[in-house]
Design an enzyme around this catalytic site. Structure first.
Site, PDB file in Angstrom:
ATOM      1  N   SER A  55       4.401   2.326   8.212  1.00  0.00           N
ATOM      2  CA  SER A  55       4.038   1.327   7.208  1.00  0.00           C
ATOM      3  C   SER A  55       5.254   0.795   6.465  1.00  0.00           C
ATOM      4  CB  SER A  55       3.118   1.951   6.160  1.00  0.00           C
ATOM      5  OG  SER A  55       1.802   1.923   6.578  1.00  0.00           O
ATOM      6  N   GLY A  56       5.228  -0.499   6.210  1.00  0.00           N
ATOM      7  CA  GLY A  56       6.302  -1.114   5.441  1.00  0.00           C
ATOM      8  C   GLY A  56       7.517  -1.476   6.262  1.00  0.00           C
ATOM      9  N   ASP A  87      -0.150  -7.560   1.801  1.00  0.00           N
ATOM     10  CA  ASP A  87       0.357  -6.195   1.778  1.00  0.00           C
ATOM     11  C   ASP A  87       1.880  -6.194   1.835  1.00  0.00           C
ATOM     12  OD1 ASP A  87       0.441  -3.458   1.769  1.00  0.00           O
ATOM     13  OD2 ASP A  87      -0.324  -3.187   3.806  1.00  0.00           O
ATOM     14  N   HIS A 102       0.816  -1.219   0.000  1.00  0.00           N
ATOM     15  CA  HIS A 102       0.000   0.000   0.000  1.00  0.00           C
ATOM     16  C   HIS A 102       0.845   1.264   0.000  1.00  0.00           C
ATOM     17  CE1 HIS A 102       0.336   0.118   4.535  1.00  0.00           C
ATOM     18  NE2 HIS A 102       0.355   1.409   4.282  1.00  0.00           N
TER      19      HIS A 102
END
Length: 254
Positions: free
Chosen positions: A205-206, A120, A73
């Site tokens: 995120s990530g 994801d 994402h």
């Protein structure tokens, strides 16, 4: 907030992709964590907009000299051609001598489903191999389908916000978290900090979830707000993708 999706349990998670205002990405930190010892997490990567140095919007993990694993994402709304990957960073507002900067030449996804927040994960191929050493190193991968029992102690980290409406940090933050099973799904690893409002937030995120020295999760999403005390934090379960990761690495050649 960009990317608010319906979660399978009926709640509305805010994906951790940073807010975008007029084309500029507002960097988004661990809530309730602490500053990491500088360069002690040599696999941690920062994804930034190439034209805006220091514009961190997502994290990542170096798993091979030429590959960073991040969340799919993170690059859903930002073209990978506009992204710089920074390794060896601690203070994002300084051009530290330890930092190495890369462009991305190719990305690989694995059936990412944005509606359900499934798979994801994304592999970003760097334009050249990273120079490995004390400040930049690869993280260890788990075995394919390796289990991660409830109660396992892990370490989350990132340059994301200090709270849902709080500012961003200059330096890498880290947080001790515990693996939990409630409200979780088989595609995810979920964590919580018992009896304390702490957790991942926008901009994390990530980034990596490290358990016993192994990369077990990729920061994916939170529900409603950061460190809510009601819901766990959700990570993509890396052990489901190890065979796929190795196939991508083999296909990329030496």
């Amino acid at each position: 907030m960009a990317g608010s999706h319906q979660c399978p349990n009926g709640a509305h998670p805010f994906l951790l992709l940073a807010l975008v205002f007029g084309g500029a990405v507002q960097a988004a930190q661990i809530v309730g964590g602490r500053e990491a010892q500088p360069h002690s997490r040599p696999y941690a990567a920062s994804l930034q907009l190439t034209r805006l140095p220091g514009s961190h919007f997502c994290g990542g993990t170096l798993i091979h000299p030429r590959f960073v694993l991040t969340a799919a994402h993170c690059l859903e709304d930002i073209p990978w051609q506009l992204v710089t990957v920074v390794l060896g960073a601690h203070d994002l507002q300084r051009l530290e001598p330890e930092q190495q900067r890369f462009t991305i030449t190719q990305v690989f996804q694995n059936n990412y489903n944005s509606e359900e927040n499934l798979n994801d994960v994304l592999l970003a191929q760097l334009n050249r191999p990273a120079f490995l050493g004390q400040q930049v190193a690869v993280a260890s991968l788990p075995q394919q389908n390796q289990s991660l029992p409830q109660g396992t102690q892990c370490l989350a980290m990132g340059w994301g916000r200090l709270g849902t409406s709080a500012p961003t940090p200059r330096v890498l933050q880290e947080l001790n978290v515990t693996v939990v099973s409630f409200l979780c799904r088989e595609h995810n690893v979920c964590t919580l900090v018992p009896r304390r409002a702490a957790g991942i937030c926008y901009g994390d995120s990530g980034g990596p979830l490290i358990c016993d020295g192994v990369l077990q999760g990729v920061d994916s999403f939170v529900i409603r707000e950061c460190a809510s005390l009601q819901f766990p934090d959700f990570f993509a379960r890396v052990s489901l993708y190890v065979d796929w990761i190795h196939s991508v690495l083999r296909g990329a050649g030496p």
